[in-house]
Enzyme design. Structure first.
Site, short mmCIF file in Angstrom:
data_model
loop_
_atom_site.label_atom_id
_atom_site.label_comp_id
_atom_site.label_asym_id
_atom_site.label_seq_id
_atom_site.Cartn_x
_atom_site.Cartn_y
_atom_site.Cartn_z
N HIS A 183 4.01 -8.13 -10.40
CA HIS A 183 4.72 -8.73 -9.26
C HIS A 183 5.47 -10.01 -9.65
O HIS A 183 4.97 -11.11 -9.38
CB HIS A 183 3.71 -9.14 -8.19
CG HIS A 183 3.05 -8.01 -7.48
ND1 HIS A 183 3.50 -7.51 -6.28
CD2 HIS A 183 1.94 -7.29 -7.80
CE1 HIS A 183 2.71 -6.52 -5.89
NE2 HIS A 183 1.76 -6.38 -6.79
N ILE A 194 -2.01 -6.82 -9.32
CA ILE A 194 -2.91 -6.74 -8.16
C ILE A 194 -3.18 -5.27 -7.84
O ILE A 194 -2.27 -4.55 -7.43
CB ILE A 194 -2.29 -7.43 -6.92
CG1 ILE A 194 -1.95 -8.89 -7.24
CG2 ILE A 194 -3.23 -7.34 -5.73
CD1 ILE A 194 -1.13 -9.57 -6.18
N ARG A 195 -4.39 -4.83 -8.07
CA ARG A 195 -4.74 -3.40 -7.91
C ARG A 195 -3.59 -2.55 -8.47
O ARG A 195 -3.08 -1.63 -7.82
CB ARG A 195 -4.99 -3.05 -6.43
CG ARG A 195 -6.32 -3.57 -5.93
CD ARG A 195 -6.55 -3.21 -4.49
NE ARG A 195 -5.46 -3.69 -3.65
CZ ARG A 195 -4.71 -2.93 -2.87
NH1 ARG A 195 -4.94 -1.65 -2.77
NH2 ARG A 195 -3.76 -3.46 -2.16
N CYS A 225 4.90 -2.36 -8.33
CA CYS A 225 3.52 -1.95 -8.01
C CYS A 225 3.49 -0.73 -7.09
O CYS A 225 3.78 0.38 -7.54
CB CYS A 225 2.78 -3.15 -7.44
SG CYS A 225 1.00 -3.02 -7.64
N GLU A 273 0.86 -1.19 0.00
CA GLU A 273 0.00 0.00 0.00
C GLU A 273 0.90 1.24 0.00
O GLU A 273 1.55 1.53 1.00
CB GLU A 273 -0.90 -0.06 1.24
CG GLU A 273 -2.19 0.70 1.12
CD GLU A 273 -2.89 0.53 -0.23
OE1 GLU A 273 -3.26 -0.60 -0.58
OE2 GLU A 273 -3.07 1.54 -0.94
N SER A 274 0.92 1.95 -1.12
CA SER A 274 1.86 3.07 -1.25
C SER A 274 1.57 4.18 -0.24
O SER A 274 2.50 4.83 0.24
CB SER A 274 1.83 3.61 -2.67
OG SER A 274 0.51 3.94 -3.06
N ARG A 279 -2.60 5.41 -10.14
CA ARG A 279 -2.82 4.37 -9.11
C ARG A 279 -4.09 3.59 -9.39
O ARG A 279 -5.05 4.14 -9.92
CB ARG A 279 -3.00 5.02 -7.73
CG ARG A 279 -1.75 5.34 -7.00
CD ARG A 279 -2.09 5.82 -5.59
NE ARG A 279 -2.41 4.71 -4.70
CZ ARG A 279 -3.14 4.83 -3.60
NH1 ARG A 279 -3.68 5.99 -3.26
NH2 ARG A 279 -3.37 3.78 -2.84
N GLU A 309 7.73 -11.38 -8.05
CA GLU A 309 8.04 -12.12 -6.81
C GLU A 309 6.90 -13.03 -6.39
O GLU A 309 7.07 -13.87 -5.51
CB GLU A 309 8.43 -11.14 -5.69
CG GLU A 309 7.29 -10.44 -4.98
CD GLU A 309 6.62 -9.33 -5.80
OE1 GLU A 309 7.00 -9.10 -6.96
OE2 GLU A 309 5.68 -8.69 -5.26
N1 LIG Z 1 -0.15 -4.58 -5.36
C1 LIG Z 1 0.10 -3.33 -5.05
O1 LIG Z 1 1.20 -2.94 -4.71
C2 LIG Z 1 -1.09 -2.42 -5.10
C3 LIG Z 1 -0.73 -0.97 -5.02
C4 LIG Z 1 -1.84 -0.20 -4.34
N2 LIG Z 1 -3.03 -0.21 -5.15
C5 LIG Z 1 -1.38 1.21 -4.06
O2 LIG Z 1 -1.94 2.13 -4.53
O3 LIG Z 1 -0.45 1.41 -3.34
#
Ligand SMILES: NC(=O)CC[C@H](N)C(=O)O
Length: 189
Positions: free
Chosen positions: A171, A135-136, A79, A48-49, A106, A173
């Site tokens: 990702h 992922i998101r 990400c 989560e940034s 984002r 990883e």
């Molecule tokens: N898999 C992720 O790192 C998602 C990033 C997340 N949606 C963000 O805004 O930070």
């Protein structure tokens, strides 16, 4: 053997750690500014940034990390890590490092349920297909001069590099393929 830092506040830390060990390098979970002096490179993981940005500020790591990256420390942002590195965030204001000449959107692919995986060849990285897990995920909406696009998906840039900085929307990883990590390690002097 390289000492590869992983920003260790939250997110996909253990997954990067395992891949680094699998390649025979030494992972260092970075939480304190002093640790920046003992690593050869650093990975900013997915997660989560917004949270990572806040903790970077609270721990006093933001400024020294920014300084190290500007000074040439090899960095790979996956990400959320890509969001932390981007100079320009087009749809949000997140406290972040802001060092790489890219504009990033984002959550560009929607919410958690819109996560997906696909396979693609990234010629600069390897001639075989690698799995890309989103992922998101964010994507890059604009790159400035000096930024090399490594991978596009449906017309959107999802991997790029500029000098010592590498970013991926996806990702590597979270797969059992270390090809992308090998590519990052090849950039470490
Ligand atoms: N898999 C992720 O790192 C998602 C990033 C997340 N949606 C963000 O805004 O930070």
């Amino acid at each position: 053997m390289k000492k590869i830092g992983i920003l260790g506040f939250q997110g996909a830390v253990v997954e990067h750690e395992r891949q680094i060990q699998a390649l025979g390098h030494e992972p260092v979970i970075v939480k304190y500014p002093e640790q920046l002096d003992v690593i050869d490179a650093i990975i900013l993981p997915g997660g989560e940034s917004t949270t990572m940005g806040k903790i970077l500020n609270r721990t006093g790591l933001m400024a020294p990390l920014r300084e190290k990256i500007v000074g040439g420390l090899p960095v790979w942002g996956t990400c959320a890590g890509m969001i932390l590195l981007a100079k320009d965030l087009v749809n949000d204001s997140v406290t972040h490092l802001g060092v790489m000449d890219i504009s990033v959107r984002r959550n560009a692919y929607g919410s958690q349920i819109d996560s997906f995986s696909t396979k693609q060849v990234i010629p600069a990285v390897d001639s075989k297909e690698i799995e890309l897990v989103f992922i998101r995920a964010p994507y890059i909406t604009k790159v400035e001069d000096g930024v090399k696009v490594l991978c596009e998906l449906d017309g959107h840039v999802v991997a790029a590099e500029e000098r010592n900085m590498l970013v991926t929307s996806f990702h590597p990883e979270l797969t059992d393929d270390v090809t992308f990590l090998k590519y990052f390690v090849s950039k470490i002097k």
